[in-house]
Design a protein around this motif. Structure first.
Motif, PDB file in Angstrom:
ATOM      1  N   UNK A 190       0.854  -1.184   0.000  1.00 16.45           N
ATOM      2  CA  UNK A 190       0.000   0.000   0.000  1.00 16.45           C
ATOM      3  C   UNK A 190       0.890   1.234   0.000  1.00 16.45           C
ATOM      4  N   UNK A 191       0.636   2.135  -0.938  1.00 16.12           N
ATOM      5  CA  UNK A 191       1.392   3.378  -1.044  1.00 16.12           C
ATOM      6  C   UNK A 191       0.502   4.514  -0.553  1.00 16.12           C
ATOM      7  N   UNK A 192       1.023   5.347   0.331  1.00 11.73           N
ATOM      8  CA  UNK A 192       0.287   6.525   0.780  1.00 11.73           C
ATOM      9  C   UNK A 192       1.192   7.733   0.604  1.00 11.73           C
ATOM     10  N   UNK A 193       0.719   8.702  -0.170  1.00 12.09           N
ATOM     11  CA  UNK A 193       1.527   9.890  -0.427  1.00 12.09           C
ATOM     12  C   UNK A 193       0.661  11.135  -0.336  1.00 12.09           C
ATOM     13  N   UNK A 194       1.328  12.278  -0.288  1.00 11.75           N
ATOM     14  CA  UNK A 194       0.623  13.553  -0.287  1.00 11.75           C
ATOM     15  C   UNK A 194       0.257  13.959  -1.709  1.00 11.75           C
ATOM     16  N   UNK A 195      -0.659  14.916  -1.827  1.00 15.35           N
ATOM     17  CA  UNK A 195      -1.105  15.364  -3.139  1.00 15.35           C
ATOM     18  C   UNK A 195      -0.084  16.246  -3.851  1.00 15.35           C
ATOM     19  N   UNK A 196       0.926  16.732  -3.134  1.00 19.96           N
ATOM     20  CA  UNK A 196       1.897  17.645  -3.739  1.00 19.96           C
ATOM     21  C   UNK A 196       2.718  16.908  -4.807  1.00 19.96           C
ATOM     22  N   UNK A 197       3.091  17.601  -5.892  1.00 20.03           N
ATOM     23  CA  UNK A 197       3.748  16.940  -7.032  1.00 20.03           C
ATOM     24  C   UNK A 197       5.019  16.172  -6.686  1.00 20.03           C
ATOM     25  N   UNK A 198       5.868  16.734  -5.801  1.00 14.68           N
ATOM     26  CA  UNK A 198       7.131  16.060  -5.488  1.00 14.68           C
ATOM     27  C   UNK A 198       6.907  14.697  -4.846  1.00 14.68           C
ATOM     28  N   UNK A 199       5.759  14.523  -4.205  1.00 11.29           N
ATOM     29  CA  UNK A 199       5.485  13.273  -3.503  1.00 11.29           C
ATOM     30  C   UNK A 199       5.169  12.129  -4.466  1.00 11.29           C
ATOM     31  N   UNK A 200       4.862  12.471  -5.714  1.00 11.50           N
ATOM     32  CA  UNK A 200       4.593  11.408  -6.692  1.00 11.50           C
ATOM     33  C   UNK A 200       5.843  10.566  -6.943  1.00 11.50           C
TER      34      UNK A 200
END
Length: 232
Positions: A190-200
């Motif tokens: 499971x991947x959980x990241x923020x919506x900010x572009x760098x977090x992709x």
């Protein structure tokens, strides 16, 4: 025999000791404030130490070297059992046993941590650890736990947790994550990241790792908004 093994550039080494802490086989030690490969036969050639080095002083080479001696490594680890590892004590891998399951906890203890292992940083976690056996893996950007209030109950519960920030660490996690997935019995990711572009970048690294591992493992991704919501 000719095999792949690490090489340390002492001119680039700043003596931080992060590589020695990341090498769970004990192949690396600090000599005169510089990292040094102490024993060829303790180096498995997997490179846990590479992403931990902030100066890029460690690389792979192919050269004449003694074969990796797993029995000798395990014997040395057993001898050291109970003592702190060289380097930062915070990198000492351990499993955390919780007293009871979520169903048996009272409302007063519902905020109890769900974390089941240590360390959690991708750069510090060993490739081989007993808690990876049959694990559901959570790979999360470190900001997500601060943004999403119910992070432990929603994501960490029943998962082995690894965290990182591709922008701050400035490393590609893909190689290490691929080794963890390839060499352990991982059941899901499971991947959980923020919506900010760098977090992709974290999600891309996990996708690369899954492909490189050669395993077909179920995976899913969740994106957290900066105001603490799970985005559709």
């Amino acid at each position: 025999m000719i095999r792949k093994i690490i090489q340390i550039d002492e001119e680039k080494c700043n003596g931080c000791g992060a590589c020695a802490a990341a090498c769970h086989e004990g192949a690396i030690g600090m000599v005169n404030n510089k990292a040094r490969l102490l024993r060829d036969d303790y180096c498995d050639g997997l490179g846990d130490c590479l992403p931990s080095c902030p100066t890029g002083a460690i690389s792979f080479v192919e050269r004449e070297a003694a074969a990796y001696d797993e029995a000798a490594v395990k014997a040395a680890q057993k001898k050291k059992a109970g003592s702190l590892p060289c380097g930062c004590p915070g990198t000492n891998a351990k499993q955390i046993c919780r007293a009871g399951e979520a169903e048996s906890r009272s409302p007063e203890t519902m905020m109890e941590s769900m974390l089941s292992q240590w360390p959690v940083q991708i750069r510090l976690v060993p490739v081989h650890a007993p808690y990876f056996d049959g694990a559901n893996l959570l790979i999360a950007a470190d900001c997500t736990a601060y943004a999403y209030g119910n992070f432990h109950e929603r994501f960490i519960k029943n998962h082995v947790t690894l965290i990182g920030c591709p922008k701050l660490d400035s490393v590609d996690y893909a190689e290490k994550l691929a080794s963890i997935i390839r060499e352990n019995d991982i059941k899901s990711v499971t991947i959980v990241r923020m919506e900010v572009p760098c977090c992709s970048g974290l999600e891309q690294a996990v996708k690369k790792a899954l492909q490189a591992s050669g395993k077909m493992i179920p995976w899913q991704a969740a994106v957290i908004s900066v105001d603490g919501k799970i985005l559709p």
